[in-house]
Design a protein around this motif. Structure first.
Motif, PDB file in Angstrom:
ATOM      1  N   PRO A  13       0.856  -1.247  -0.060  1.00  0.00           N
ATOM      2  CA  PRO A  13      -0.010  -0.002  -0.124  1.00  0.00           C
ATOM      3  C   PRO A  13       0.835   1.180   0.010  1.00  0.00           C
ATOM      4  CG  PRO A  13      -0.868  -1.554   1.535  1.00  0.00           C
ATOM      5  CD  PRO A  13       0.328  -2.103   1.287  1.00  0.00           C
ATOM      6  N   LEU A  14       1.963   1.253   0.760  1.00  0.00           N
ATOM      7  CA  LEU A  14       2.829   2.398   0.745  1.00  0.00           C
ATOM      8  C   LEU A  14       3.463   2.781  -0.470  1.00  0.00           C
ATOM      9  CD1 LEU A  14       4.837   2.431   4.125  1.00  0.00           C
ATOM     10  CD2 LEU A  14       2.893   3.891   3.439  1.00  0.00           C
ATOM     11  N   PHE A  15       3.924   1.754  -1.408  1.00  0.00           N
ATOM     12  CA  PHE A  15       4.397   1.710  -2.574  1.00  0.00           C
ATOM     13  C   PHE A  15       3.696   2.185  -3.484  1.00  0.00           C
ATOM     14  CE2 PHE A  15       5.356  -0.069  -6.754  1.00  0.00           C
ATOM     15  CZ  PHE A  15       6.845   0.281  -6.958  1.00  0.00           C
ATOM     16  N   LEU A  16       2.420   1.804  -3.714  1.00  0.00           N
ATOM     17  CA  LEU A  16       1.279   2.302  -4.370  1.00  0.00           C
ATOM     18  C   LEU A  16       1.065   3.629  -4.353  1.00  0.00           C
ATOM     19  CD1 LEU A  16      -0.882  -0.761  -4.713  1.00  0.00           C
ATOM     20  CD2 LEU A  16       0.687  -0.043  -6.571  1.00  0.00           C
ATOM     21  N   SER A  17       0.652   4.193  -2.915  1.00  0.00           N
ATOM     22  CA  SER A  17       0.628   5.460  -2.732  1.00  0.00           C
ATOM     23  C   SER A  17       1.538   6.476  -3.001  1.00  0.00           C
ATOM     24  CB  SER A  17       0.240   5.557  -1.041  1.00  0.00           C
ATOM     25  OG  SER A  17      -0.911   5.000  -0.803  1.00  0.00           O
ATOM     26  N   GLU A  18       2.982   6.208  -2.830  1.00  0.00           N
ATOM     27  CA  GLU A  18       3.801   7.006  -3.432  1.00  0.00           C
ATOM     28  C   GLU A  18       4.024   7.019  -4.864  1.00  0.00           C
ATOM     29  OE1 GLU A  18       7.612   5.846  -1.072  1.00  0.00           O
ATOM     30  OE2 GLU A  18       6.619   6.827   0.728  1.00  0.00           O
ATOM     31  N   ILE A  19       3.628   6.223  -5.532  1.00  0.00           N
ATOM     32  CA  ILE A  19       3.954   6.379  -7.128  1.00  0.00           C
ATOM     33  C   ILE A  19       2.717   6.845  -7.775  1.00  0.00           C
ATOM     34  CG2 ILE A  19       5.703   4.373  -6.830  1.00  0.00           C
ATOM     35  CD1 ILE A  19       3.801   2.718  -8.459  1.00  0.00           C
ATOM     36  N   ALA A  20       1.544   6.530  -7.189  1.00  0.00           N
ATOM     37  CA  ALA A  20       0.432   6.912  -7.840  1.00  0.00           C
ATOM     38  C   ALA A  20       0.013   8.474  -8.023  1.00  0.00           C
ATOM     39  CB  ALA A  20      -0.853   6.520  -7.288  1.00  0.00           C
ATOM     40  N   PRO A  21      -0.313   9.135  -8.969  1.00  0.00           N
ATOM     41  CA  PRO A  21      -0.521  10.423  -9.022  1.00  0.00           C
ATOM     42  C   PRO A  21      -1.976  10.601  -8.153  1.00  0.00           C
ATOM     43  CG  PRO A  21      -1.413   9.247 -11.211  1.00  0.00           C
ATOM     44  CD  PRO A  21      -0.479   8.454 -10.425  1.00  0.00           C
ATOM     45  N   ALA A  22      -2.068  11.952  -7.680  1.00  0.00           N
ATOM     46  CA  ALA A  22      -3.137  12.056  -6.548  1.00  0.00           C
ATOM     47  C   ALA A  22      -4.581  11.854  -7.008  1.00  0.00           C
ATOM     48  CB  ALA A  22      -3.151  13.550  -6.265  1.00  0.00           C
ATOM     49  N   HIS A  23      -4.940  11.977  -8.516  1.00  0.00           N
ATOM     50  CA  HIS A  23      -6.337  11.745  -8.628  1.00  0.00           C
ATOM     51  C   HIS A  23      -6.684  10.410  -9.002  1.00  0.00           C
ATOM     52  CE1 HIS A  23      -3.869  12.196 -12.476  1.00  0.00           C
ATOM     53  NE2 HIS A  23      -4.765  11.436 -13.177  1.00  0.00           N
ATOM     54  N   LEU A  24      -5.423   9.534  -8.956  1.00  0.00           N
ATOM     55  CA  LEU A  24      -5.844   8.106  -9.199  1.00  0.00           C
ATOM     56  C   LEU A  24      -5.304   7.022  -8.325  1.00  0.00           C
ATOM     57  CD1 LEU A  24      -4.441   7.781 -13.000  1.00  0.00           C
ATOM     58  CD2 LEU A  24      -6.938   8.031 -12.190  1.00  0.00           C
ATOM     59  N   ARG A  25      -4.979   7.807  -7.008  1.00  0.00           N
ATOM     60  CA  ARG A  25      -4.295   7.028  -6.030  1.00  0.00           C
ATOM     61  C   ARG A  25      -5.105   6.042  -5.405  1.00  0.00           C
ATOM     62  NH1 ARG A  25      -2.717  11.067  -3.052  1.00  0.00           N
ATOM     63  NH2 ARG A  25      -4.353  11.074  -1.645  1.00  0.00           N
ATOM     64  N   GLY A  26      -6.400   6.342  -5.244  1.00  0.00           N
ATOM     65  CA  GLY A  26      -7.398   5.563  -4.525  1.00  0.00           C
ATOM     66  C   GLY A  26      -7.497   4.284  -5.393  1.00  0.00           C
ATOM     67  N   GLY A  27      -7.780   4.225  -6.750  1.00  0.00           N
ATOM     68  CA  GLY A  27      -8.144   3.300  -7.500  1.00  0.00           C
ATOM     69  C   GLY A  27      -6.805   2.439  -7.818  1.00  0.00           C
TER      70      GLY A  27
END
Length: 382
Positions: A13-27
């Protein structure tokens, strides 16, 4: 194997939250939970098939558990380091290169400056776990621990762990009980897909609240059907009541799968500042595992003692969860992960907790800038 699972739960979850752009972070983050639910469903299908292979079918179930481990090991070689991690370790140019690659653009200056500033702040913290209990991190710590506590007290793991026992109690045979648990696994997967699609559109808070209503209604209805069906000393539930109970359990599972299941991990992974992010996720996993263990150990005894009242017990916790969501969980949709401190400054309650000199990073997009000018009423967040 369990240790590896715990580490993955902390890191992914940390890895995904850090690399994802803000508008797509949740999905993108919830894709982790989607794959977990797919794994649960596959395991249930394997168990259902292995049941037919006698007397050594159980060996198939155990041996196939090694396949995901091989896939994860090979896949790890394809991963890149997150820009946050690279900056924190001093690989500035490599961090810029990775950020350009994952964003698909050279226009990364503002975001990269935020990463550098967050990293400079993080380097001043020598004891992340001790720093977690400081006032500026109390909102994140409280919300994270409560999310994991509430996630287990929805009753979801009690149902998923003991689905065969529950369905057998309802009057289904051994094969039918496993088949019914496969159905709940399928519902779990499909409903998580709903969350992937909707979390960045309607927000985290709305999904949590809608699910509370749906879970409460389904659990109360299950309790009523069980109370009516098991009267007069009956040991199995009549078909007229058993089928609606199965449907209601699926309704309950679907609500959890698009809300408290994935969002418990998503929100926890995106609200901590960089200097305490890893420590915060460690606490998240620890609290989750502790209460998973508690519920797993206690559920059968509670089911025997409370009978249908066990669903009313969990329904009462759902009410508390809903109230906590309304008043204390802020909306984090679309807010850059390094700008999350603005959420606490704008929240009606948490702004009383965080210190006035709490370090901040300049807003880098329209959403963050708008937060400065929004007045927030009790129970709401900009």
């Amino acid at each position: 194997m369990l240790i590896s699972l715990i580490r993955l739960t902390q890191a992914v979850p940390l890895f995904l939250s850090e690399i994802a752009p803000a508008h797509l972070r949740g999905g993108l983050n919830i894709l982790f939970q989607l794959n977990v639910t797919i794994g649960i469903l596959v395991a249930e299908l394997v168990n259902y098939g292995a049941l037919k292979v006698k007397p050594w079918g159980w060996r198939i179930s155990l041996s196939l558990a090694g396949v995901p481990g091989v896939v994860l090991t090979l896949g790890s070689f394809l991963l890149v380091e997150t820009p946050n991690s690279l900056v924190e370790r001093g690989y500035v140019e490599e961090a810029k290169s990775v950020l350009r690659r994952i964003r698909g653009t050279d226009n990364i200056h503002a975001e990269f400056e935020d990463l550098v500033e967050a990293s400079n702040t993080a380097k001043q913290v020598k004891h992340p776990f001790r720093n977690l209990i400081k006032r500026r991190n109390l909102p994140q710590l409280v919300i994270t621990c409560c999310l994991q506590f509430f996630q287990q007290f929805t009753g979801i793991n009690a149902i998923m762990f003991y689905a065969p026992v529950i369905f057998k109690t309802l009057g289904f045979g051994d094969d039918a009980s496993l088949y019914s648990s496969v159905i709940t696994g399928g519902v779990n997967v499909l409903s998580t897909l709903v969350s992937v699609y909707s979390v960045d559109k309607i927000g985290r808070k709305m999904l949590l609240l809608e699910a509370c209503v749906q879970m409460f209604i389904s659990q109360v209805a299950i309790a009523i059907l069980l109370a009516h069906g098991f009267k007069d000393g009956q040991t199995t539930l009549p078909t007229s009541s058993a089928i609606p109970v199965v449907v209601l359990i699926c309704v309950f599972v679907s609500a959890f799968a698009w809300s408290w299941g994935p969002l418990g991990w998503l929100i926890a992974s995106e609200i901590f500042p960089l200097e305490t992010r890893s420590a915060g996720q460690s606490v998240t996993v620890c609290v989750n595992m502790v209460f998973t263990f508690v519920i797993a150990q206690a559920f059968l005894s509670m089911l025997c003692s409370f009978e249908y009242g066990i669903f009313l017990f969990f329904a009462s916790w759902v009410v508390i969860m809903g109230l906590f969501t309304i008043f204390f969980i802020p909306e984090t949709k679309g807010i850059p992960i390094e700008e999350m401190e603005m959420v606490w400054r704008q929240h009606w309650f948490w702004k009383k907790i965080v210190p006035d000199d709490m370090p901040g990073h300049g807003a880098t997009n329209e959403k963050a800038l708008e937060l400065k000018n929004v007045k927030v009423a009790p129970g709401e967040v900009a």
